[in-house]
Design a protein around this motif. Structure first.
Motif, PDB file in Angstrom:
ATOM      1  N   VAL A  29      26.133  55.591  15.332  1.00 45.13           N
ATOM      2  CA  VAL A  29      25.307  55.840  16.492  1.00 45.13           C
ATOM      3  C   VAL A  29      26.122  55.622  17.766  1.00 45.13           C
ATOM      4  N   LYS A  30      25.977  56.552  18.699  1.00 42.57           N
ATOM      5  CA  LYS A  30      26.693  56.479  19.974  1.00 42.57           C
ATOM      6  C   LYS A  30      25.676  56.610  21.105  1.00 42.57           C
ATOM      7  N   LEU A  31      26.020  56.000  22.242  1.00 43.24           N
ATOM      8  CA  LEU A  31      25.104  55.950  23.371  1.00 43.24           C
ATOM      9  C   LEU A  31      25.750  56.542  24.613  1.00 43.24           C
ATOM     10  N   PRO A  32      24.944  57.095  25.512  1.00 42.83           N
ATOM     11  CA  PRO A  32      25.490  57.561  26.794  1.00 42.83           C
ATOM     12  C   PRO A  32      25.931  56.362  27.638  1.00 42.83           C
ATOM     13  N   ALA A  33      26.768  56.636  28.625  1.00 41.12           N
ATOM     14  CA  ALA A  33      27.354  55.563  29.427  1.00 41.12           C
ATOM     15  C   ALA A  33      26.303  54.703  30.111  1.00 41.12           C
ATOM     16  N   ILE A  34      25.185  55.303  30.497  1.00 39.93           N
ATOM     17  CA  ILE A  34      24.202  54.562  31.281  1.00 39.93           C
ATOM     18  C   ILE A  34      23.384  53.600  30.424  1.00 39.93           C
ATOM     19  N   ILE A  35      23.414  53.771  29.106  1.00 40.22           N
ATOM     20  CA  ILE A  35      22.750  52.825  28.198  1.00 40.22           C
ATOM     21  C   ILE A  35      23.827  51.888  27.674  1.00 40.22           C
ATOM     22  N   SER A  36      24.013  50.792  28.357  1.00 37.58           N
ATOM     23  CA  SER A  36      25.136  49.900  28.088  1.00 37.58           C
ATOM     24  C   SER A  36      24.851  48.519  28.674  1.00 37.58           C
ATOM     25  N   ASP A  37      25.771  47.596  28.464  1.00 38.65           N
ATOM     26  CA  ASP A  37      25.626  46.242  28.984  1.00 38.65           C
ATOM     27  C   ASP A  37      25.292  46.262  30.476  1.00 38.65           C
ATOM     28  N   HIS A  38      24.393  45.369  30.877  1.00 41.13           N
ATOM     29  CA  HIS A  38      23.962  45.173  32.275  1.00 41.13           C
ATOM     30  C   HIS A  38      23.015  46.266  32.779  1.00 41.13           C
ATOM     31  N   MET A  39      22.548  47.144  31.896  1.00 37.18           N
ATOM     32  CA  MET A  39      21.663  48.202  32.386  1.00 37.18           C
ATOM     33  C   MET A  39      20.335  47.609  32.856  1.00 37.18           C
ATOM     34  N   VAL A  40      19.683  48.347  33.770  1.00 37.70           N
ATOM     35  CA  VAL A  40      18.346  47.989  34.238  1.00 37.70           C
ATOM     36  C   VAL A  40      17.399  49.105  33.818  1.00 37.70           C
ATOM     37  N   LEU A  41      16.324  48.728  33.135  1.00 32.78           N
ATOM     38  CA  LEU A  41      15.325  49.688  32.675  1.00 32.78           C
ATOM     39  C   LEU A  41      14.111  49.641  33.592  1.00 32.78           C
ATOM     40  N   GLN A  42      13.496  50.800  33.817  1.00 30.33           N
ATOM     41  CA  GLN A  42      12.363  50.891  34.721  1.00 30.33           C
ATOM     42  C   GLN A  42      11.136  50.197  34.135  1.00 30.33           C
ATOM     43  N   GLN A  43      10.573  49.280  34.896  1.00 28.51           N
ATOM     44  CA  GLN A  43       9.358  48.594  34.461  1.00 28.51           C
ATOM     45  C   GLN A  43       8.144  49.509  34.615  1.00 28.51           C
ATOM     46  N   GLY A  44       7.108  49.210  33.835  1.00 29.76           N
ATOM     47  CA  GLY A  44       5.818  49.851  34.031  1.00 29.76           C
ATOM     48  C   GLY A  44       5.738  51.318  33.695  1.00 29.76           C
ATOM     49  N   ALA A  45       6.707  51.850  32.941  1.00 32.11           N
ATOM     50  CA  ALA A  45       6.710  53.264  32.580  1.00 32.11           C
ATOM     51  C   ALA A  45       7.357  53.422  31.204  1.00 32.11           C
ATOM     52  N   PRO A  46       6.992  54.465  30.450  1.00 33.58           N
ATOM     53  CA  PRO A  46       7.690  54.714  29.181  1.00 33.58           C
ATOM     54  C   PRO A  46       9.186  54.888  29.428  1.00 33.58           C
ATOM     55  N   VAL A  47       9.993  54.311  28.562  1.00 30.96           N
ATOM     56  CA  VAL A  47      11.445  54.328  28.729  1.00 30.96           C
ATOM     57  C   VAL A  47      12.083  54.993  27.524  1.00 30.96           C
ATOM     58  N   ARG A  48      12.904  55.999  27.784  1.00 26.39           N
ATOM     59  CA  ARG A  48      13.599  56.698  26.704  1.00 26.39           C
ATOM     60  C   ARG A  48      14.975  56.056  26.464  1.00 26.39           C
ATOM     61  N   ILE A  49      15.276  55.786  25.208  1.00 28.69           N
ATOM     62  CA  ILE A  49      16.613  55.387  24.777  1.00 28.69           C
ATOM     63  C   ILE A  49      17.124  56.514  23.888  1.00 28.69           C
ATOM     64  N   TRP A  50      18.342  56.974  24.106  1.00 26.27           N
ATOM     65  CA  TRP A  50      18.810  58.141  23.362  1.00 26.27           C
ATOM     66  C   TRP A  50      20.302  58.042  23.058  1.00 26.27           C
ATOM     67  N   GLY A  51      20.741  58.915  22.157  1.00 22.09           N
ATOM     68  CA  GLY A  51      22.150  58.943  21.792  1.00 22.09           C
ATOM     69  C   GLY A  51      22.394  59.962  20.703  1.00 22.09           C
ATOM     70  N   THR A  52      23.465  59.749  19.944  1.00 26.28           N
ATOM     71  CA  THR A  52      23.804  60.644  18.837  1.00 26.28           C
ATOM     72  C   THR A  52      24.077  59.819  17.580  1.00 26.28           C
ATOM     73  N   ALA A  53      23.928  60.465  16.431  1.00 22.47           N
ATOM     74  CA  ALA A  53      24.216  59.848  15.138  1.00 22.47           C
ATOM     75  C   ALA A  53      24.397  60.980  14.129  1.00 22.47           C
ATOM     76  N   ASP A  54      24.550  60.628  12.874  1.00 22.03           N
ATOM     77  CA  ASP A  54      24.657  61.641  11.835  1.00 22.03           C
ATOM     78  C   ASP A  54      23.313  62.351  11.681  1.00 22.03           C
ATOM     79  N   PRO A  55      23.280  63.669  11.490  1.00 24.56           N
ATOM     80  CA  PRO A  55      22.006  64.367  11.315  1.00 24.56           C
ATOM     81  C   PRO A  55      21.146  63.694  10.253  1.00 24.56           C
ATOM     82  N   GLY A  56      19.904  63.436  10.606  1.00 24.17           N
ATOM     83  CA  GLY A  56      18.964  62.812   9.676  1.00 24.17           C
ATOM     84  C   GLY A  56      19.079  61.312   9.578  1.00 24.17           C
ATOM     85  N   GLU A  57      20.036  60.726  10.253  1.00 21.82           N
ATOM     86  CA  GLU A  57      20.237  59.277  10.140  1.00 21.82           C
ATOM     87  C   GLU A  57      19.102  58.519  10.833  1.00 21.82           C
ATOM     88  N   ALA A  58      18.629  57.451  10.178  1.00 24.17           N
ATOM     89  CA  ALA A  58      17.583  56.614  10.753  1.00 24.17           C
ATOM     90  C   ALA A  58      18.179  55.701  11.816  1.00 24.17           C
TER      91      ALA A  58
END
Length: 508
Positions: A29-58
């Motif tokens: 699993v790999k993550l975009p640069a903005i999803i990393s140590d020290h990130m700040v996530l928006q409060q009070g709203a749905p938050v998407r976390i995304w990246g890449t992995a092997d097709p079908g991987e859980a």
């Protein structure tokens, strides 16, 4: 089995193991640069976390008591949605698939994007009182993300950048306007702040607008037509530039040999890969951020569109860009706050550009920080960024966080003729006065001939009465209608009146 055969079998097995290891590494699993140590996530709203992995991987995401499971699609991309978060931190997020990634020092709070051109890019180290400001910039709950400049032909999947904790060491080259804005909100809201800077000096609004939107709006066809001419003329322009560059190199060598100051390097022509490419900066520096939940945007730009071709049409372009960003983020009313161009000795199209910016206030959840009184006549980059950040923060506190604060200077509503004079009505007009006392300056008046002359102005409650001995029957009035006007009308909050003209369409 011969010795050679055994070696062949061993090499085949080793190759298979290496290939499997490489495949497993690719599948991690790999993550975009903005999803990393020290990130700040928006409060009070749905938050998407995304990246890449092997097709079908859980893939499993654990954060703030939530566990969300998903699977990578056939193209390897995956995303997981967290339910709205409460302000908190520092916390740790775990993302697990065939590998496990632990993201540390994660905060939940308010996230703002700062974008535009050089006055947003202007670093704190160059601002007024920068030494003291930098020395006191120790805020563990304010985190910074600076997007590296990039032009792209198509929407990119990722940006280059890292989250950093705000400190005297990290703040020096960060946007002064965005820092002052974020710092003031932090003091008022008492929650963590995430500030994302994505800007590029000298760039026009069309560079920050997506290609499909530019192509689909007939009123913006001029943008693409103009750029097509630039690209068509690029080979000849590049040839001329190369010749000038060679001459310059020779002049530099001669200057050094004679101990003289070398001449300035000639400017490169616009063409493929230039930051002024329509949609080029949207593709490279905004599109990759749009899956990331944010509260809103602050924007300081317009200087590069303040010309004969674009100043009036900027009202359509700017509005379209804002609606484009809102659609890409999936937030129809995402707050968008911007700075009106400051006073500066530039050209006669700056007032029209300011008017175009004002027209944009007809969009919901927008706010404008006026800067007509805090510019520098001889410098397009005024160093007083504290007041700019403060006025943007006032707009955010009222428009976004619904605090009962005055956030705007007097705004023109209408003008009515009254026996040889014109009465001007304003909103945000409590306590109209001249800054520093004395007479009100900045008004001009004209009759039916359209010949504007300096006018006398006097206060009458929350209105201004304007007249001139040279104009018996006034038909129109203007205020601060110049690139670098002398004007001093403010309200009791000390905020300056917005430039306007009554003789053209205007914002109501």
């Amino acid at each position: 089995m011969s010795k050679i055969a055994r070696w062949l079998v061993w090499f085949a097995a080793a190759g298979a193991l290496a290939a499997a290891a490489a495949s497993a590494l690719d599948a991690a699993v790999k993550l975009p640069a903005i999803i990393s140590d020290h990130m700040v996530l928006q409060q009070g709203a749905p938050v998407r976390i995304w990246g890449t992995a092997d097709p079908g991987e859980a893939v499993r995401v654990d954060f703030q008591g939530q566990t969300v499971s998903t699977k990578a699609a056939e193209n390897g991309k995956w995303s997981a949605w967290l339910q709205p978060l409460a302000a908190a931190g520092p916390l740790e997020m775990t993302i697990a698939a065939s590998n496990t990634i632990s993201i540390k020092d994660v905060l939940a709070g308010e996230v703002w994007v700062g974008s535009g051109q050089s006055n947003m890019e202007f670093p704190l180290v160059n601002a007024v009182n920068h030494d003291e400001e930098i020395a006191h910039a120790d805020f563990p709950l304010i985190h910074l993300f600076h997007v590296k400049k990039m032009v792209a032909d198509q929407p990119a999947d990722d940006v280059v950048g890292t989250w950093q904790v705000c400190s005297p060491e990290t703040i020096r080259t960060f946007s002064a306007v965005e820092y002052f804005f974020g710092r003031e909100l932090y003091h008022h809201l008492h929650v963590p702040m995430g500030l994302i800077e994505s800007d590029w000096g000298g760039t026009p609004a069309q560079s920050w607008t997506s290609q499909p939107v530019l192509e689909s709006d007939p009123a913006l066809k001029f943008v693409l037509d103009d750029w097509a001419k630039v690209v068509a003329g690029y080979p000849a322009a590049k040839e001329g530039y190369d010749q000038r560059l060679e001459t310059w190199n020779q002049a530099v060598a001669a200057a050094k040999a004679e101990g003289k100051t070398p001449p300035n390097r000639p400017g490169a022509p616009q063409g493929p890969g230039h930051p002024n490419t329509p949609a080029g900066l949207y593709n490279g520096m905004i599109a990759p951020l749009t899956p990331y939940a944010v509260r809103g945007v602050i924007w300081y730009q317009g200087e590069s569109n303040a010309n004969e071709a674009h100043a009036y049409r900027y009202r359509r372009l700017f509005r379209t860009m804002i609606e484009d960003w809102r659609a890409r983020w999936g937030e129809a009313d995402m707050p968008f706050l911007f700075v009106q161009l400051a006073n500066f000795k530039a050209n006669p199209y700056w007032p029209v550009l300011r008017e175009s910016q004002t027209e944009t206030l007809s969009l919901r959840n927008t706010g404008m920080a006026l800067a007509i009184d805090i510019g520098d006549s001889g410098d397009v980059h005024p160093k007083n960024k504290q007041d700019v950040g403060h006025r943007l923060a006032l707009a955010a506190r009222h428009v976004v966080y619904h605090e009962p604060v005055e956030y705007s200077g007097p705004m023109y509503r209408q003008a009515t003729a009254e026996a040889g004079q014109i009465r001007v009505w304003f909103s945000h007009a409590d306590g109209l006065q001249a800054k520093g006392g004395g007479a009100i300056t900045g008004f001009t008046i004209a009759g039916a001939d359209g010949n504007f002359v300096p006018a006398e102005a006097r206060l009458d409650g929350n209105t201004v009465v304007v007249s001139s001995a040279q104009v018996a029957n006034p038909a129109a009035v203007r205020y601060a209608w110049a690139d670098d006007p002398v004007c001093n009308l403010i309200n009791q909050a000390g905020l300056p009146a917005n430039p306007f003209r009554s003789d053209e369409p205007h914002f109501q």
